[in-house]
Write an enzyme that holds these catalytic residues in place. Structure first.
Site, PDB file in Angstrom:
ATOM      1  N   HIS A 125       0.438  -1.608   0.210  1.00 20.31           N
ATOM      2  CA  HIS A 125       0.130   0.113  -0.113  1.00 20.31           C
ATOM      3  C   HIS A 125       1.096   0.976  -0.548  1.00 20.31           C
ATOM      4  O   HIS A 125       0.283   1.935  -0.096  1.00 20.31           O
ATOM      5  CB  HIS A 125      -0.442  -0.039   1.024  1.00 20.31           C
ATOM      6  CG  HIS A 125      -2.267  -0.781   0.993  1.00 20.31           C
ATOM      7  ND1 HIS A 125      -3.020  -1.830   2.135  1.00 20.31           N
ATOM      8  CD2 HIS A 125      -2.520  -0.942  -0.379  1.00 20.31           C
ATOM      9  CE1 HIS A 125      -4.192  -2.266   1.636  1.00 20.31           C
ATOM     10  NE2 HIS A 125      -4.297  -1.325  -0.109  1.00 20.31           N
ATOM     11  N   GLU A 180      -5.504 -19.066 -21.521  1.00 21.01           N
ATOM     12  CA  GLU A 180      -4.797 -19.120 -20.715  1.00 21.01           C
ATOM     13  C   GLU A 180      -4.348 -20.919 -20.628  1.00 21.01           C
ATOM     14  O   GLU A 180      -3.047 -21.163 -20.104  1.00 21.01           O
ATOM     15  CB  GLU A 180      -4.899 -18.356 -19.860  1.00 21.01           C
ATOM     16  CG  GLU A 180      -5.987 -18.877 -18.961  1.00 21.01           C
ATOM     17  CD  GLU A 180      -6.451 -17.927 -18.061  1.00 21.01           C
ATOM     18  OE1 GLU A 180      -5.227 -17.290 -16.991  1.00 21.01           O
ATOM     19  OE2 GLU A 180      -7.415 -18.302 -17.868  1.00 21.01           O
ATOM     20  N   ASP A 231      -1.495 -17.306 -17.293  1.00 26.99           N
ATOM     21  CA  ASP A 231      -0.687 -18.420 -17.380  1.00 26.99           C
ATOM     22  C   ASP A 231      -0.115 -19.543 -18.337  1.00 26.99           C
ATOM     23  O   ASP A 231       0.091 -19.921 -17.751  1.00 26.99           O
ATOM     24  CB  ASP A 231      -2.471 -18.916 -16.873  1.00 26.99           C
ATOM     25  CG  ASP A 231      -2.295 -18.848 -14.936  1.00 26.99           C
ATOM     26  OD1 ASP A 231      -1.417 -19.674 -14.679  1.00 26.99           O
ATOM     27  OD2 ASP A 231      -3.540 -18.052 -14.886  1.00 26.99           O
ATOM     28  N   CYS A 283      -4.193  -9.702 -21.778  1.00 28.13           N
ATOM     29  CA  CYS A 283      -4.624  -8.861 -20.616  1.00 28.13           C
ATOM     30  C   CYS A 283      -3.895  -9.898 -19.261  1.00 28.13           C
ATOM     31  O   CYS A 283      -3.732  -9.739 -18.936  1.00 28.13           O
ATOM     32  CB  CYS A 283      -6.099  -9.466 -19.887  1.00 28.13           C
ATOM     33  SG  CYS A 283      -6.544 -10.956 -19.614  1.00 28.13           S
TER      34      CYS A 283
HETATM   35  C1  PEP Z   1      -3.132 -14.105 -17.021  1.00 30.14           C
HETATM   36  O1  PEP Z   1      -3.606 -15.523 -16.785  1.00 30.14           O
HETATM   37  O2  PEP Z   1      -2.397 -13.962 -17.711  1.00 30.14           O
HETATM   38  C2  PEP Z   1      -4.121 -13.529 -16.406  1.00 30.14           C
HETATM   39  C3  PEP Z   1      -5.015 -12.180 -17.102  1.00 30.14           C
HETATM   40  O3  PEP Z   1      -4.821 -14.057 -15.448  1.00 30.14           O
HETATM   41  P1  PEP Z   1      -4.255 -14.033 -14.070  1.00 30.14           P
HETATM   42  O4  PEP Z   1      -2.768 -13.247 -14.005  1.00 30.14           O
HETATM   43  O5  PEP Z   1      -5.332 -13.515 -12.973  1.00 30.14           O
HETATM   44  O6  PEP Z   1      -4.057 -15.748 -13.592  1.00 30.14           O
HETATM   45 MG    MG Z   2      -5.098 -16.759 -16.254  1.00 35.11          MG
END
Ligand code: PEP
Ligand code: MG
Length: 756
Positions: free
Chosen positions: A363, A605, A629, A676
């Site tokens: 934080h 993923e 992932d 993402c």
């Molecule tokens: C990923 O696996 O790239 C993803 C965006 O999900 P997380 O990091 O939440 O597993």
């Molecule tokens: Mg993921």
């Protein structure tokens, strides 16, 4: 042949040019200097005719062209024949005489036969010339590659891996390699925050009057709550976007009934209040530290902060109410920066913050980032080697800290700091501009969000919407699965804040590293390959339905998309769609029909999903690649295991091929494809990601400006060529070398080095 001149011209079919290659009779200095188009002169006529040319009075011929360097005016008669076949012409062989002479057929035959002999020599010469040219080209490429790899090694060596020990150059100057937690450069004298009371120093002491002890504890608790409330107010005024929210988290820990109940139990068992508190705080902090999600792991700092605060009140140690006066331009040096520490100094006086431990998402680090104070964490052993007033340079970009730096280093950092400030200004200028390449190709830049507090960054860095809202992070802070109503109110808050901008809400991705206590303590041997994510949702169907209903109700009039994590098969997504359809039907029957155009998408993923990408994409409206992932599953490298961290390689050819395959499959089916995972926010990869065809990149908000700047400085046609080249390489080293070479050639390297 009894001639005065014999010359050989070589022919370049690409430029359709003849040049004097050898001569007996014409000035030798003209060799290599005189050249003519095939449309020029009698020699050019040989090429045009693809046969012999004879002229008794060459000077009077309509095709004669005068080249002063050749001094041909004294030569009257001319005979020339081609060397090579018409479709593979190598040159022209010509003879000339001073006196007028009528060349006869026999002369032609003789010269043609000589040309036949020359031909073999010329073929060899051409070949070796081409090889030399190609060899030179390869050599240049190799040199550039070696250079780029060299640069890459220097770059990687300068990146923080793990917070590492310091180096000393014998002159009392120190350099520490930590982790950059808030970007920018800060230079100034050190202001060292030494811990006042240590929880670890509390001895195990028993008492005979637990009731009195409990009363002491309650008083200390009340004082701490009040203190946090004051600090919260102060920070809320200072940083309205995040200040209040962050202190709220501290208050939640203090007011957590289970914490005070555990302390009461220990006191009841005969421990002194300080000992009971120290034991319970240790237990709680360790519980957080064991979590592998970096965000949750770092909540341990907040827990210890709360403990320290209560302990101070128990021991009656005074704390100034108002922030301490520190010298202008100070660099705060602390063991571990807590929110308490933050409220004891005036942040406007801080040029930088450096800590021995702590992570980049504590934080205090978030607060530092929003106050734009450059911050480096994880500089082990710093406090022992740095004294109050020492000159300190903190480089929040690379995570490097210098204590008592040399004049040269200092001068270089003053220059870098100025450059950085200008650069930041430039990034701010493009905040509201689209991420569009020079040749007009748009890429959507979205934000990844996990907690409400992060929404401020979404606005601040100009995200077009939310590309990934990780719902499980808020689930972890509840004591039980949040009810449909609780979720509804949470999603409504986010939707309202986004004010019409698109939001992709991902259903629960619990399990593996994100495992709330209320799900029971069952242990798995391979949690990342275990009961996680959509597998949990499909098994706990009623909870899954509650979440879907809450999202649908909250998003009834908004631009909401729903995304399902960790899909491995067509069956799974079909089952998800069935459950979704039941929720839609139920809500409609209850008189609250959801919006008809909610798009459904999946995270790509898992390798199985990549292999079946063409089939999976047809079942959904969009896909988003979760590289965090995907990389760990493709390479069989645990994303959280530091020991094998260097093997977690986003630029592995297999990863690039997988991304390419997903994009192709999605586009073939007319679906939009985004990314993402963390790769999306690293400008090092932007060229490839844009070139390979991703429509949308979703990332931590703070990376949006730099990725946008990069996109606005390139052409998509160039990015496509580079991506196609990258997909052809076999090794990571070649890929990285080539990538660096391209970045350098297009003047993007500084941008990447400053932010990746
Ligand atoms: C990923 O696996 O790239 C993803 C965006 O999900 P997380 O990091 O939440 O597993
Ligand atoms: Mg993921």
């Amino acid at each position: 042949m009894d001639c005065d001149v014999c010359s050989l011209y070589s022919y370049d079919p690409d430029t359709e040019t003849l040049s004097l290659a050898a001569t007996q009779g014409l000035p030798a200095r003209s060799i290599g200097r005189v050249s003519m188009k095939r449309s020029e002169g009698l020699v050019g006529l040989v090429v045009d005719k693809a046969g012999p040319v004879v002229a008794e009075d060459a000077l009077a011929h309509e095709r004669f062209k005068f080249f002063p360097e050749l001094a041909e005016e004294k030569y009257h008669s001319f005979l020339a024949v081609p060397v090579g076949d018409p479709d593979n012409l190598l040159g022209v062989l010509a003879v000339q005489t001073r006196r007028r002479r009528r060349f006869v057929e026999q002369d032609e035959r003789l010269l043609t036969s000589v040309a036949g002999h020359i031909r073999a020599t010329m073929v060899n010469a051409h070949l070796s010339e081409r090889l030399q040219r190609e060899e030179k080209e390869r050599d240049r490429y190799r040199r550039e590659m070696v250079d780029a790899i060299q640069r890459l090694k220097v770059y990687e060596a300068s990146r923080p891996r793990e917070a590492s020990a310091d180096e000393e150059d014998g002159d009392a100057r120190l350099r520490f390699s930590g982790l950059g937690a808030s970007p920018g450069f800060g230079i100034g004298p050190a202001h060292c925050l030494l811990p006042q009371v240590g929880l670890d120093d509390v001895p195990l002491r028993t008492v005979s009057d637990p009731i009195a002890e409990q009363q002491r504890f309650d008083v200390a608790m009340r004082a701490s709550v009040e203190e946090v409330e004051n600090a919260r107010e102060r920070m809320r005024k200072l940083v309205p976007e995040v200040g209040g929210a962050i202190y709220e988290a501290l208050r939640m820990i203090i007011e957590d009934k289970s914490l005070s109940t555990r302390v009461a139990e220990e006191i009841g068992a005969g421990l002194a209040a300080e000992s009971a508190l120290a034991a319970v705080i240790k237990e709680y902090a360790e519980r957080f530290e064991r979590m592998s999600d970096p965000y949750l792991k770092e909540r341990a700092v907040d827990v210890r902060d709360v403990g320290q605060r209560i302990l101070r009140h128990l021991l009656g140690v005074e704390q100034e109410d108002e922030p301490r006066q520190i010298t202008e331009d100070a660099v705060l040096v602390a063991s571990e920066l807590t929110l308490t520490d933050f409220s004891t100094v005036d942040p406007s006086k801080l040029r930088a913050i450096v800590t021995e431990s702590g992570g980049t998402t504590s934080h205090a680090a978030i607060l530092a980032k929003s106050l734009e104070i450059p911050t480096v964490v994880g500089c082990e052993g710093l406090l022992a080697r740095c004294c109050e007033g020492d000159d300190v340079i903190a480089d929040g970009n690379t995570g490097t800290v210098y204590v008592r730096p040399s004049q040269d280093v200092l001068a270089e950092y003053v220059r870098l700091k100025d450059e950085y400030v200008n650069f930041q200004r430039e990034l701010e200028d493009i905040r509201d501009l689209p991420a569009e390449t020079l040749d007009g190709h748009r890429v959507g830049l979205m934000a990844n969000v996990g907690l409400l507090g992060e929404l401020d960054f979404v606005d601040r860095y100009g995200a077009e919407g939310i590309g990934l809202y990780r719902t499980e992070l808020s689930f972890l802070s509840y004591r039980d699965f949040p009810s449909e109503e609780e979720q509804l109110s949470l999603y409504r808050k986010i939707i309202k804040r986004m004010d019409g901008r698109p939001i992709t809400i991902r259903t629960l991705d619990l399990g593996a590293d994100k495992y709330p206590a209320y799900m029971g303590g069952h242990k798995e041997q391979n949690p990342f390959l275990g009961w996680r994510s959509i597998r949990v949702s499909l098994e706990l169907e009623s909870l899954f339905k509650e979440q879907l209903r809450a999202i649908l109700c909250a998003g009834a009039d908004a631009s909401v998309r729903i995304m399902f994590p960790m899909i491995t098969s067509v069956e799974e997504i079909r089952r998800v769609r069935e459950i979704y359809a039941e929720c839609v039907a139920d809500l409609s029957a209850e008189g609250q029909p959801p919006s008809a155009d909610v798009e459904l998408g999946v995270m790509m993923e898992v390798p199985a999903a990549v292999m079946r990408a063409s089939q999976i994409v047809r079942e959904v409206d969009f896909v988003s690649i979760g590289t965090n992932d995907l990389i760990q599953y493709i390479l069989a490298v645990d994303r959280d295991n530091r020991k094998i961290a260097p093997m977690y390689e986003p630029l592995h050819p297999a990863v690039l091929q997988a991304i390419h395959a997903i994009v192709e499959a999605a586009h073939d089916a007319g679906r939009r494809v985004g990314m993402c995972g963390e790769m999306a926010g690293n400008p090092l990869f932007t060229l490839f990601l844009v070139g390979v065809g991703l429509d949308e990149l979703s990332m931590g908000s703070q990376y949006i400006p730099v990725v946008k700047k990069l996109i606005r400085g390139i052409e998509v046609s160039m990015a496509r060529r580079i991506a196609a080249d990258l997909l052809r390489f076999d090794t990571v080293e070649e890929i990285k070398g080539y990538m660096f070479m391209c970045l350098r050639q297009h003047n993007l390297i500084e941008l990447v080095e400053a932010f990746s």
